[in-house]
Every structure is written in structure tokens, then in C-alpha cells.
Write a protein that holds these residues in place. Structure first.
Motif, PDB file in Angstrom:
ATOM      1  N   TYR A 136      -2.713  11.720  -9.270  1.00  0.00           N
ATOM      2  CA  TYR A 136      -2.431  10.391  -9.828  1.00  0.00           C
ATOM      3  C   TYR A 136      -2.363   9.358  -8.708  1.00  0.00           C
ATOM      4  CZ  TYR A 136       0.287   6.511 -11.680  1.00  0.00           C
ATOM      5  OH  TYR A 136       0.726   5.264 -12.010  1.00  0.00           O
ATOM      6  N   PHE A 137      -1.612   9.650  -7.653  1.00  0.00           N
ATOM      7  CA  PHE A 137      -1.471   8.685  -6.561  1.00  0.00           C
ATOM      8  C   PHE A 137      -2.776   8.497  -5.797  1.00  0.00           C
ATOM      9  CE2 PHE A 137       3.122   9.405  -7.097  1.00  0.00           C
ATOM     10  CZ  PHE A 137       3.541   8.079  -7.137  1.00  0.00           C
ATOM     11  N   LEU A 138      -3.540   9.574  -5.606  1.00  0.00           N
ATOM     12  CA  LEU A 138      -4.823   9.442  -4.910  1.00  0.00           C
ATOM     13  C   LEU A 138      -5.805   8.595  -5.722  1.00  0.00           C
ATOM     14  CD1 LEU A 138      -5.315  13.030  -3.470  1.00  0.00           C
ATOM     15  CD2 LEU A 138      -4.743  10.947  -2.212  1.00  0.00           C
TER      16      LEU A 138
ATOM     17  N   LYS B  88      -5.018   6.223  -7.713  1.00  0.00           N
ATOM     18  CA  LYS B  88      -4.541   4.839  -7.680  1.00  0.00           C
ATOM     19  C   LYS B  88      -4.732   4.194  -6.314  1.00  0.00           C
ATOM     20  CE  LYS B  88      -3.100   4.675 -11.874  1.00  0.00           C
ATOM     21  NZ  LYS B  88      -3.757   3.852 -12.867  1.00  0.00           N
ATOM     22  N   GLY B  89      -5.221   4.964  -5.319  1.00  0.00           N
ATOM     23  CA  GLY B  89      -5.530   4.369  -4.024  1.00  0.00           C
ATOM     24  C   GLY B  89      -4.591   4.731  -2.903  1.00  0.00           C
ATOM     25  N   ALA B  90      -3.686   5.670  -3.112  1.00  0.00           N
ATOM     26  CA  ALA B  90      -2.782   6.081  -2.040  1.00  0.00           C
ATOM     27  C   ALA B  90      -3.572   6.802  -0.945  1.00  0.00           C
ATOM     28  CB  ALA B  90      -1.697   7.000  -2.586  1.00  0.00           C
ATOM     29  N   GLN B  91      -3.177   6.574   0.289  1.00  0.00           N
ATOM     30  CA  GLN B  91      -3.853   7.183   1.434  1.00  0.00           C
ATOM     31  C   GLN B  91      -2.957   8.261   2.030  1.00  0.00           C
ATOM     32  OE1 GLN B  91      -6.983   6.211   2.623  1.00  0.00           O
ATOM     33  NE2 GLN B  91      -6.989   5.109   0.679  1.00  0.00           N
ATOM     34  N   PRO B  92      -3.450   9.501   2.173  1.00  0.00           N
ATOM     35  CA  PRO B  92      -2.640  10.529   2.832  1.00  0.00           C
ATOM     36  C   PRO B  92      -2.688  10.372   4.346  1.00  0.00           C
ATOM     37  CG  PRO B  92      -4.708  11.458   2.108  1.00  0.00           C
ATOM     38  CD  PRO B  92      -4.690  10.041   1.619  1.00  0.00           C
TER      39      PRO B  92
ATOM     40  N   MET C 173       0.833  -1.174   0.000  1.00  0.00           N
ATOM     41  CA  MET C 173       0.000   0.000   0.000  1.00  0.00           C
ATOM     42  C   MET C 173       0.883   1.244   0.000  1.00  0.00           C
ATOM     43  SD  MET C 173      -2.684   1.163   2.880  1.00  0.00           S
ATOM     44  CE  MET C 173      -4.154   1.922   2.338  1.00  0.00           C
ATOM     45  N   VAL C 174       0.452   2.253  -0.712  1.00  0.00           N
ATOM     46  CA  VAL C 174       1.200   3.496  -0.826  1.00  0.00           C
ATOM     47  C   VAL C 174       0.523   4.572   0.011  1.00  0.00           C
ATOM     48  CG1 VAL C 174       1.946   5.287  -2.438  1.00  0.00           C
ATOM     49  CG2 VAL C 174       1.991   2.905  -3.135  1.00  0.00           C
ATOM     50  N   LYS C 175       1.347   5.380   0.684  1.00  0.00           N
ATOM     51  CA  LYS C 175       0.834   6.505   1.467  1.00  0.00           C
ATOM     52  C   LYS C 175       1.522   7.778   1.005  1.00  0.00           C
ATOM     53  CE  LYS C 175      -0.969   4.854   5.721  1.00  0.00           C
ATOM     54  NZ  LYS C 175      -1.801   5.563   6.623  1.00  0.00           N
ATOM     55  N   LEU C 176       0.805   8.871   1.143  1.00  0.00           N
ATOM     56  CA  LEU C 176       1.399  10.195   0.966  1.00  0.00           C
ATOM     57  C   LEU C 176       1.719  10.689   2.361  1.00  0.00           C
ATOM     58  CD1 LEU C 176      -1.038  11.730  -1.654  1.00  0.00           C
ATOM     59  CD2 LEU C 176       1.212  10.770  -2.057  1.00  0.00           C
ATOM     60  N   ARG C 177       3.000  10.887   2.650  1.00  0.00           N
ATOM     61  CA  ARG C 177       3.374  11.310   3.995  1.00  0.00           C
ATOM     62  C   ARG C 177       4.570  12.250   3.952  1.00  0.00           C
ATOM     63  NH1 ARG C 177       5.316   5.517   6.417  1.00  0.00           N
ATOM     64  NH2 ARG C 177       7.421   5.513   5.607  1.00  0.00           N
ATOM     65  N   LEU C 178       4.904  12.802   5.113  1.00  0.00           N
ATOM     66  CA  LEU C 178       5.989  13.765   5.222  1.00  0.00           C
ATOM     67  C   LEU C 178       7.313  13.052   5.458  1.00  0.00           C
ATOM     68  CD1 LEU C 178       4.315  16.421   7.521  1.00  0.00           C
ATOM     69  CD2 LEU C 178       4.565  16.499   5.048  1.00  0.00           C
ATOM     70  N   LYS C 179       8.359  13.580   4.828  1.00  0.00           N
ATOM     71  CA  LYS C 179       9.718  13.088   5.010  1.00  0.00           C
ATOM     72  C   LYS C 179      10.542  14.261   5.509  1.00  0.00           C
ATOM     73  CE  LYS C 179      13.169  10.497   2.441  1.00  0.00           C
ATOM     74  NZ  LYS C 179      13.455   9.887   1.145  1.00  0.00           N
ATOM     75  N   ARG C 180      11.149  14.111   6.677  1.00  0.00           N
ATOM     76  CA  ARG C 180      11.837  15.224   7.320  1.00  0.00           C
ATOM     77  C   ARG C 180      13.168  15.508   6.646  1.00  0.00           C
ATOM     78  NH1 ARG C 180      15.035  17.177  11.523  1.00  0.00           N
ATOM     79  NH2 ARG C 180      13.932  18.499  12.995  1.00  0.00           N
ATOM     80  N   CYS C 181      13.436  16.784   6.399  1.00  0.00           N
ATOM     81  CA  CYS C 181      14.704  17.261   5.855  1.00  0.00           C
ATOM     82  C   CYS C 181      15.129  18.470   6.686  1.00  0.00           C
ATOM     83  CB  CYS C 181      14.549  17.680   4.399  1.00  0.00           C
ATOM     84  SG  CYS C 181      13.961  16.383   3.336  1.00  0.00           S
ATOM     85  N   GLY C 182      16.221  19.080   6.328  1.00  0.00           N
ATOM     86  CA  GLY C 182      16.661  20.276   7.038  1.00  0.00           C
ATOM     87  C   GLY C 182      17.602  19.927   8.174  1.00  0.00           C
ATOM     88  N   ARG C 183      17.814  20.889   9.035  1.00  0.00           N
ATOM     89  CA  ARG C 183      18.752  20.695  10.135  1.00  0.00           C
ATOM     90  C   ARG C 183      18.018  20.737  11.474  1.00  0.00           C
ATOM     91  NH1 ARG C 183      21.100  26.580   8.820  1.00  0.00           N
ATOM     92  NH2 ARG C 183      19.568  27.714  10.033  1.00  0.00           N
TER      93      ARG C 183
END
Length: 88
Positions: A55-57, A59-63, A1-11
């Protein structure tokens, strides 16, 4: 299953986040399928690649909850087809 989520960057103490489509079994910093946006909570700036998100939504991606709030604020869900509006 695919999710739309946050990926942390920065300092330290200055986090910025990428909004990514990622497999649910991956870690937060794991390999993502595609980068679909950017969110800076300190400057309150958001960049969204709306066609990729739609597109991802479709196809069934869940945020996740936070990503869903960001997408609602940007009114992305209004661009989905009528039968795809389960996130409103």
C-alpha cells in the motif's frame, strides 16, 4: 514525503528494528505513521506486513537502502504492479 525505514528498538548491544512508514522530516525515533514490519539482525528474523508495505509503495513511499535490501530478499517487489517496479 513518506519513507519506509528502520526504527531502532531493544537494548544496548542487542538492537532490533521495526520497519515503519514515517515522514522524512521525523527523527529516527519519531512518531511513525504505521509499523509495517520487524527485523532482528542477530537472529536474522524478519516479519513483514506485505499488504501494508505494498500500500505504501503504491502511494509513493520510498524505502531506504537497508529496507530495500530486506524487501528484495523477501521478494516483495515481485508483488507490485508492473508499472511500479522501479526498485528492482
Amino acid at each position: 514525503m513518506v519513507k519506509l525505514r528502520l526504527k531502532r528498538c531493544g537494548r544496548k548491544q542487542r538492537a532490533v528494528y521495526r520497519i515503519v512508514a514515517i515522514d522524512v522530516r521525523s527523527r529516527r525515533e519519531g512518531k511513525d505513521l504505521r509499523k509495517v514490519g520487524f527485523y532482528d539482525p542477530l537472529k536474522n528474523q524478519t516479519y513483514l506486513n506485505v499488504p501494508a508495505i505494498l500500500y505504501f509503495l503504491e502511494k509513493g513511499a520510498q524505502p531506504t537502502g537497508t529496507v530495500q535490501d530486506i524487501l528484495k530478499k523477501a521478494e516483495v517487489f515481485k508483488e507490485l504492479r508492473p508499472n511500479q517496479t522501479k526498485f528492482n
